[in-house]
Write a protein that holds these residues in place. Sequence first.
Motif, mmCIF file in Angstrom:
data_model
loop_
_atom_site.group_PDB
_atom_site.id
_atom_site.type_symbol
_atom_site.label_atom_id
_atom_site.label_comp_id
_atom_site.label_asym_id
_atom_site.label_seq_id
_atom_site.Cartn_x
_atom_site.Cartn_y
_atom_site.Cartn_z
ATOM 1 N N ARG A 64 10.396 0.591 -1.623
ATOM 2 C CA ARG A 64 9.366 1.449 -2.217
ATOM 3 C C ARG A 64 8.414 0.639 -3.089
ATOM 4 N N HIS A 68 4.534 0.128 -2.364
ATOM 5 C CA HIS A 68 3.582 0.544 -3.391
ATOM 6 C C HIS A 68 2.658 -0.611 -3.771
ATOM 7 N N TYR A 71 0.268 -1.034 -0.991
ATOM 8 C CA TYR A 71 -0.725 0.049 -1.024
ATOM 9 C C TYR A 71 -1.763 -0.192 -2.112
ATOM 10 N N GLU A 72 -1.308 -0.582 -3.306
ATOM 11 C CA GLU A 72 -2.252 -0.848 -4.395
ATOM 12 C C GLU A 72 -3.180 -2.003 -4.043
#
Length: 255
Positions: A64, A68, A71-72
């Motif tokens: 995760r 994340h 994604y950022e």
Amino acid sequence: MAEAVKTSYKEKMEKAKKKLARAEQLEQDAQKKADEEDKRITDLAGKMAYENLAGIDRLYRKDRDRLHSEYELKKQECEDRYKRRGQEDEAFTWGVVLFASLDLIFHAIQSARFSHDLLQALSFIGGFIAGMFSVAWSLAAAAWSLNEQITVPVIRQILPAVLAVAGFASLLVLVFGILGFVGYKLVGFYREHFADSISVYIAVTELVFLVWFADMMSAVKLNLIVIFIVVHFVYIFIRMVVTREGDGTYFGPRY
């Protein structure tokens, strides 16, 4: 003989009871060991399950966090790319507008008819302002000339000066106050209902047409700046008629 048989039978029964008691004890011990082993297996299974869940949870959290972070990073890259593209488009747009404005100004300067009409319009505005000041000055001079008809020394110096200043200021405030109020209302109405891209396109199109074809419009004697204003007022009137509500009140469309 019977007594010996009876004794032998009792001994056998005692042995059988002992064996049965021993068997029961062994069964109880076996059951106890089985219960302890079952408890140990259950505890071990629970511990292994907890450790497996903890490991799965760690893997989940790790994945995760990694996703994340990716994604950022992608989000930031997309935002930077969009911002950079927006800045490039904005710079290109302003460059085109600046080039078109300079080209339009150059042609306006080169156009004898447009330059003449623009200077004529500016001269009219300047003449009007100068005329208002001249009228106000004449009114002040007329008020000051009253000192020749006043015999009291103190009043002779004060009253004409007060009347001159009051007349000069009153006329200017009255004329330019009314014009400023009317202009403020018109500009406010225009900004509320017509300050949009369509009006800009219409105004730019009018200006470009007048600048480029000014020298060819020798048959038109009206000042080109006046034509620009009149045409824009006609556009506003047409737009108001087209978008008029049924109750007679106008609500300009918003873009």
